[in-house]
Scaffold this active site. Structure first.
Site, mmCIF file in Angstrom:
data_model
loop_
_atom_site.group_PDB
_atom_site.id
_atom_site.type_symbol
_atom_site.label_atom_id
_atom_site.label_comp_id
_atom_site.label_asym_id
_atom_site.label_seq_id
_atom_site.Cartn_x
_atom_site.Cartn_y
_atom_site.Cartn_z
ATOM 1 N N LYS A 186 9.450 -4.200 4.625
ATOM 2 C CA LYS A 186 9.999 -2.857 4.815
ATOM 3 C C LYS A 186 10.161 -2.595 6.308
ATOM 4 O O LYS A 186 9.196 -2.696 7.087
ATOM 5 C CB LYS A 186 9.031 -1.823 4.231
ATOM 6 C CG LYS A 186 9.562 -1.163 2.968
ATOM 7 C CD LYS A 186 8.583 -0.111 2.500
ATOM 8 C CE LYS A 186 9.222 0.817 1.499
ATOM 9 N NZ LYS A 186 8.288 1.813 0.992
HETATM 10 O O1 G3P Z 1 8.657 4.704 -1.535
HETATM 11 C C1 G3P Z 1 8.610 5.770 -0.626
HETATM 12 C C2 G3P Z 1 7.636 6.770 -1.075
HETATM 13 O O2 G3P Z 1 6.344 6.210 -1.086
HETATM 14 C C3 G3P Z 1 7.626 8.047 -0.319
HETATM 15 O O3 G3P Z 1 7.246 9.000 -1.235
HETATM 16 O O4 G3P Z 1 6.344 11.109 -2.064
HETATM 17 O O5 G3P Z 1 5.613 10.203 0.162
HETATM 18 O O6 G3P Z 1 7.905 11.127 -0.119
HETATM 19 P P1 G3P Z 1 6.745 10.448 -0.779
#
Ligand code: G3P
Length: 214
Positions: A83
């Site tokens: 990533k």
């Molecule tokens: O895959 C990306 C994800 O982990 C981000 O999610 O909920 O932290 O915006 P969030």
């Protein structure tokens, strides 16, 4: 549509795997932090647990650092993709890593032009963060629609991972748009299976079964 789980928790990964629908895993430093053990140790454990692709994020934000870290992460197991943040040095790193045969997941994407740049740089995956776009009052799914249209217009092979998913509707919309992958947190995985009418219907069937003469 491929379904990934967005977690570094082995117990959650196993639960999703047992359903027979798990195609891969995405992680990030925030998710690994929740496990409370060393970064690479957790990533190695996750990569061994699944057959499909596993995203492992670099911490460096300069070109040399990202490329160095990516090479190390890719050595952990052959199902690891790296990533890389969607910044200028990140896109340079993606180009170099592609030439070395290392798969990349370009992360922290918030609009379709960024996604176009990532595809041109040779990203294997692009991760638009839908929930975080919704959080600021914009439409995350519109970004996914635009990316899908742009990639189709020019035949880019970069796969769209709909990320930062917060609810079942995000998954439905991603599937209707034809996104390649949705990466889903464990709590949402549970929500997409459950329906109150299924539970009510099942309870009624079991109740009626008991009343059938033996
Ligand atoms: O895959 C990306 C994800 O982990 C981000 O999610 O909920 O932290 O915006 P969030």
């Amino acid at each position: 549509m491929k379904l990934f789980i967005d977690t570094a928790d082995i117990a959650e990964i196993r639960r999703a795997k047992d359903l027979g629908i798990l195609d891969g895993v995405t992680t990030n430093p925030t998710l690994v932090r929740k496990i409370g053990r060393p970064y690479r140790e957790v990533l190695s454990e996750v990569a061994k647990e699944v057959d499909g692709p596993v995203s492992a994020e670099v911490i460096s934000i300069d070109y040399e650092g990202m490329v160095r870290e990516a090479r190390e992460l890719a050595k952990i197991r052959d199902n690891i993709n790296v990533k890389i943040p969607l910044i200028e040095d990140g896109l340079r790193a993606v180009r170099t890593l592609k030439s070395e045969g290392i798969s990349t997941n370009v992360t922290l994407c918030f609009n379709s032009i960024q996604a176009l740049m990532a595809a041109k740089s040779g990203a294997t995956y692009i991760s638009p963060f839908i929930g975080r776009i919704d959080d600021i009052g914009a439409e995350g799914m519109e970004v996914v629609e635009e990316i899908a249209a742009i990639y189709a217009n020019y035949g880019f092979e970069t796969e769209i991972i709909v990320a930062s998913i917060r609810n079942p509707l995000h998954i439905k919309h991603a599937a209707l748009i034809g996104a390649d992958i949705a990466t889903i947190p464990f709590d949402v995985f549970q929500k997409i299976i459950k329906h109150p009418l299924t539970d009510i219907g099942l309870a009624k069937f079991l109740e009626d079964y008991k009343k059938i003469p033996k």
